[in-house]
Design an enzyme around this catalytic site. Structure first.
Site, PDB file in Angstrom:
ATOM      1  N   HIS A   1      42.214  -4.270   5.316  1.00  0.00           N
ATOM      2  CA  HIS A   1      43.198  -5.006   4.613  1.00  0.00           C
ATOM      3  C   HIS A   1      43.102  -5.057   3.407  1.00  0.00           C
ATOM      4  O   HIS A   1      41.536  -4.421   3.086  1.00  0.00           O
ATOM      5  CB  HIS A   1      43.446  -6.150   4.799  1.00  0.00           C
ATOM      6  CG  HIS A   1      43.154  -6.851   6.784  1.00  0.00           C
ATOM      7  ND1 HIS A   1      42.511  -6.473   7.239  1.00  0.00           N
ATOM      8  CD2 HIS A   1      44.098  -7.086   7.214  1.00  0.00           C
ATOM      9  CE1 HIS A   1      43.159  -6.666   8.976  1.00  0.00           C
ATOM     10  NE2 HIS A   1      44.275  -6.849   8.850  1.00  0.00           N
TER      11      HIS A   1
ATOM     12  N   ASP B   1      39.974  -7.213   1.928  1.00  0.00           N
ATOM     13  CA  ASP B   1      38.947  -7.110   3.121  1.00  0.00           C
ATOM     14  C   ASP B   1      38.206  -6.344   1.579  1.00  0.00           C
ATOM     15  O   ASP B   1      36.976  -6.630   1.912  1.00  0.00           O
ATOM     16  CB  ASP B   1      38.513  -5.983   3.866  1.00  0.00           C
ATOM     17  CG  ASP B   1      39.760  -6.674   5.163  1.00  0.00           C
ATOM     18  OD1 ASP B   1      39.708  -7.781   5.192  1.00  0.00           O
ATOM     19  OD2 ASP B   1      39.928  -5.717   6.041  1.00  0.00           O
TER      20      ASP B   1
ATOM     21  N   GLU C   1      51.775  -2.958  14.882  1.00  0.00           N
ATOM     22  CA  GLU C   1      50.780  -3.281  15.789  1.00  0.00           C
ATOM     23  C   GLU C   1      51.283  -4.880  16.377  1.00  0.00           C
ATOM     24  O   GLU C   1      51.130  -5.891  16.011  1.00  0.00           O
ATOM     25  CB  GLU C   1      49.198  -3.949  15.068  1.00  0.00           C
ATOM     26  CG  GLU C   1      48.421  -4.248  16.394  1.00  0.00           C
ATOM     27  CD  GLU C   1      47.315  -4.501  15.531  1.00  0.00           C
ATOM     28  OE1 GLU C   1      46.566  -3.581  14.658  1.00  0.00           O
ATOM     29  OE2 GLU C   1      46.132  -5.517  16.143  1.00  0.00           O
TER      30      GLU C   1
ATOM     31  N   GLU D   1      46.567  -2.528  20.845  1.00  0.00           N
ATOM     32  CA  GLU D   1      45.900  -3.445  20.988  1.00  0.00           C
ATOM     33  C   GLU D   1      45.794  -4.047  21.754  1.00  0.00           C
ATOM     34  O   GLU D   1      46.260  -4.937  22.671  1.00  0.00           O
ATOM     35  CB  GLU D   1      45.608  -4.524  19.615  1.00  0.00           C
ATOM     36  CG  GLU D   1      43.939  -5.415  20.327  1.00  0.00           C
ATOM     37  CD  GLU D   1      43.792  -6.337  18.211  1.00  0.00           C
ATOM     38  OE1 GLU D   1      44.035  -5.851  17.206  1.00  0.00           O
ATOM     39  OE2 GLU D   1      43.231  -7.123  18.567  1.00  0.00           O
TER      40      GLU D   1
ATOM     41  N   HIS E   1      45.401  -7.827  22.885  1.00  0.00           N
ATOM     42  CA  HIS E   1      47.393  -8.779  22.473  1.00  0.00           C
ATOM     43  C   HIS E   1      48.178  -7.637  23.689  1.00  0.00           C
ATOM     44  O   HIS E   1      49.205  -8.527  24.335  1.00  0.00           O
ATOM     45  CB  HIS E   1      47.271  -7.764  21.072  1.00  0.00           C
ATOM     46  CG  HIS E   1      47.071  -7.581  20.167  1.00  0.00           C
ATOM     47  ND1 HIS E   1      47.356  -7.308  18.781  1.00  0.00           N
ATOM     48  CD2 HIS E   1      46.031  -8.658  19.780  1.00  0.00           C
ATOM     49  CE1 HIS E   1      46.960  -8.005  17.275  1.00  0.00           C
ATOM     50  NE2 HIS E   1      46.193  -8.421  18.415  1.00  0.00           N
TER      51      HIS E   1
ATOM     52  N   ASP F   1      43.962  -0.054  18.811  1.00  0.00           N
ATOM     53  CA  ASP F   1      42.507  -1.063  18.149  1.00  0.00           C
ATOM     54  C   ASP F   1      41.947  -1.878  19.842  1.00  0.00           C
ATOM     55  O   ASP F   1      42.374  -2.248  20.231  1.00  0.00           O
ATOM     56  CB  ASP F   1      43.092  -2.395  17.531  1.00  0.00           C
ATOM     57  CG  ASP F   1      43.684  -2.240  16.041  1.00  0.00           C
ATOM     58  OD1 ASP F   1      43.048  -1.196  15.748  1.00  0.00           O
ATOM     59  OD2 ASP F   1      43.899  -3.689  15.502  1.00  0.00           O
TER      60      ASP F   1
ATOM     61  N   ASP G   1      42.599 -14.625  22.207  1.00  0.00           N
ATOM     62  CA  ASP G   1      42.845 -13.170  21.353  1.00  0.00           C
ATOM     63  C   ASP G   1      40.783 -13.350  20.831  1.00  0.00           C
ATOM     64  O   ASP G   1      40.293 -13.699  19.610  1.00  0.00           O
ATOM     65  CB  ASP G   1      42.716 -12.162  19.977  1.00  0.00           C
ATOM     66  CG  ASP G   1      42.899 -11.679  18.996  1.00  0.00           C
ATOM     67  OD1 ASP G   1      42.892 -10.917  20.434  1.00  0.00           O
ATOM     68  OD2 ASP G   1      43.765 -10.776  18.444  1.00  0.00           O
TER      69      ASP G   1
ATOM     70  N   ASP H   1      38.585  -3.275  16.474  1.00  0.00           N
ATOM     71  CA  ASP H   1      39.166  -4.198  16.650  1.00  0.00           C
ATOM     72  C   ASP H   1      38.836  -5.579  17.440  1.00  0.00           C
ATOM     73  O   ASP H   1      39.104  -6.013  17.263  1.00  0.00           O
ATOM     74  CB  ASP H   1      40.921  -4.905  15.623  1.00  0.00           C
ATOM     75  CG  ASP H   1      41.286  -5.976  15.243  1.00  0.00           C
ATOM     76  OD1 ASP H   1      40.151  -6.153  15.065  1.00  0.00           O
ATOM     77  OD2 ASP H   1      42.582  -5.354  15.335  1.00  0.00           O
TER      78      ASP H   1
HETATM   79  C1  XLS Z   1      44.882  -9.394  14.714  1.00  0.00           C
HETATM   80  C2  XLS Z   1      44.893  -8.061  14.383  1.00  0.00           C
HETATM   81  C3  XLS Z   1      44.121  -7.840  12.838  1.00  0.00           C
HETATM   82  C4  XLS Z   1      44.945  -6.349  12.706  1.00  0.00           C
HETATM   83  C5  XLS Z   1      45.657  -5.531  11.456  1.00  0.00           C
HETATM   84  O1  XLS Z   1      45.121 -10.100  15.660  1.00  0.00           O
HETATM   85  O2  XLS Z   1      44.233  -7.673  15.334  1.00  0.00           O
HETATM   86  O3  XLS Z   1      43.203  -7.419  12.499  1.00  0.00           O
HETATM   87  O4  XLS Z   1      44.360  -5.270  13.400  1.00  0.00           O
HETATM   88  O5  XLS Z   1      46.007  -6.940  10.365  1.00  0.00           O
HETATM   89 NI    NI Z   2      44.125  -5.735  15.169  1.00  0.00          NI
END
Ligand code: XLS
Ligand code: NI
Length: 441
Positions: free
Chosen positions: A106, A109, A237, A273, A276, A301, A312, A344
């Site tokens: 990001h 980061d 995402e 992900e 998620h 991810d 999460d 991730d």
């Molecule tokens: C958070 C997300 C984040 C994304 C990128 O839950 O996984 O890390 O991958 O913003």
């Molecule tokens: Ni993510």
């Protein structure tokens, strides 16, 4: 090649090598053999493993109930640019020691956000130049870039969906800078994770207007990116909740419907992900299948949740069975379209040794590699594929085929129904499918 800055941060750890499954060395791959060919491609090409800059180099082990437990030298520095350079040095040392090719970031980061917009812009440009040099010297690449439109208090009511236009415009300004950095660093994809695009209560929310704003925002981001020469995928995402009660990109099906509604389906794909997916009450496999069917399986991810915890937890992947089921879909749909497998995931608060982050990534890569090998065997040497096909064989010829081709109307079906009064039950063979899978793990 190991890429070092002025200081070596992970002293005593060299390049991680593949030693095979009999190895007892916790700092070696047992299944991930980057140059081994599986189903026509090397493992390196299949996965394009990436590390997450935020978790691996931004985290310090702190949680809601306690302060930092992991005291990394780059996090302890006060001056933002010096700290950012040290963090980049640590990141490149780590990625090169892992033998991975990619990382994801990001905007903030890379460097701490400034006191105002101008200062943030300057800092980003400085760090983009610094990282660009490291990229040229090492061959390490960026799988995707993104913008953190979640953490700053100005986004507490959303970024693209904020009810205050000034915040929406500010988010656009921030995404523009992140896209500029993305293009300068020749990043392959750009991710939108709408952490605060959604609501805490519908009572104060005009959902239709917010969704239209998000659509407009993404259209403009796409047009800007393309006008600047960005050729990669834009990725959405999905996540159903956390930090919000409800996020608009709830799951793959919802996000794909949204992209189609706003005419974004040609430029956007999905970044799925694992944790998620499970938060949305789906399996990872389900989400991969939905995206693959729409030709939108862009990137992954990689992490996992905890069976007992409903949030999460973003732990490193270690469930070979789950990932094998996922790899069956991955292989059958031809892999990821432009993306890769980004870890991730974060080590636990109590994992405080410098080697722990290596062990975590090795375990994750080995889980994917082992699952890929198993899935390939299941597809090529077991009756799995033929059993699946057999279930649908009544559509391969005769009336079934005509139905698929749209040649039968409801009166035709009525006539067939009348003729075939007695229908023999066909077993779904679920336990057989499950035991075939287990045999190859
Ligand atoms: C958070 C997300 C984040 C994304 C990128 O839950 O996984 O890390 O991958 O913003
Ligand atoms: Ni993510």
């Amino acid at each position: 090649m190991i890429v070092l800055g002025d200081v070596e941060y992970y002293k005593g750890i060299g390049k991680i090598e593949y030693e095979g499954k009999e190895s007892d060395n916790p700092l070696a791959f047992r299944y991930y053999n980057p140059d081994q060919i599986v189903a026509g491609k090397t493992m390196r090409e299949h996965f394009k493993f990436a590390i997450s800059y935020w978790y691996s180099f931004g985290g310090n082990g702190s949680d809601l109930f306690g302060d930092a437990t992991q005291h990394f030298a780059w996090n302890e520095m006060r001056e933002p640019i010096l700290a950012a350079k040290a963090r980049a040095d640590a990141a490149f040392e780590f990625i090169s020691k892992m033998g991975f090719d990619y990382f994801c970031f990001h905007d903030y980061d890379l460097v701490q956000e400034g006191k105002n917009f101008g200062q943030s812009e300057l800092r980003l440009v400085t760090m983009t130049e610094y990282i660009n040099k490291k990229i040229s010297n090492s061959g390490i690449k960026v799988l995707w870039g993104s913008s953190n439109c979640v953490s700053n208090p100005r986004y507490m009511n959303g970024a693209a969906t904020n009810p205050d236009f000034k915040v929406v415009a500010r988010a656009a300004g921030q995404v523009k800078l992140a896209l500029d950095a993305t293009i300068a660093l020749k990043v392959e994809n750009y991710v939108f994770w709408g952490g605060r695009e959604g609501y805490m209560t519908l009572l104060n929310t005009d959902m239709k207007r917010e969704l239209d704003h998000m659509g407009q925002f993404l259209i403009q981001a796409r047009d800007y990116g393309r006008s600047q020469g960005f050729k990669g995928n834009f990725l959405i995402e999905p996540k159903p909740m956390e930090p919000l009660k409800h996020q608009y990109d709830f799951d793959c099906a919802t996000a794909i419907g949204f992209l189609r509604e706003y005419g974004l389906e040609k430029d956007f794909k999905i970044n799925i992900e694992v944790n998620h997916a499970t938060l949305a009450q789906h399996t990872f496999q389900h989400e991969l299948e939905v995206a693959a069917q729409s030709g939108m399986l862009g990137s992954i991810d990689a992490n996992r949740g905890d069976y007992q915890n409903g949030w999460d937890t973003s732990q490193f992947p270690n469930n070979v069975q789950e990932i094998t089921e996922a790899m069956l879909i991955f292989l059958k749909s031809g892999g990821l379209q432009g993306g890769g497998v980004n870890f991730d995931a974060k080590i636990r608060r109590s994992s405080t040794d410098m080697e722990d982050i290596f062990i975590a990534h090795i375990g994750g890569a080995d889980t994917f590699a082992r699952a890929l090998l198993a899935a390939e065997k299941i597809i090529t040497s077991s009756p799995y594929e033929s059993l699946r096909q057999q279930r649908y064989s009544s559509f391969d010829t005769g009336s079934g085929k005509e139905f698929e081709e749209g040649k039968l109307n409801f009166n035709d079906l009525y006539a067939i129904a009348k003729e075939n009064d007695e229908i023999e039950l066909q077993s779904g063979k679920q336990e057989l499918f499950e035991s075939i899978l287990n045999r190859y793990l």
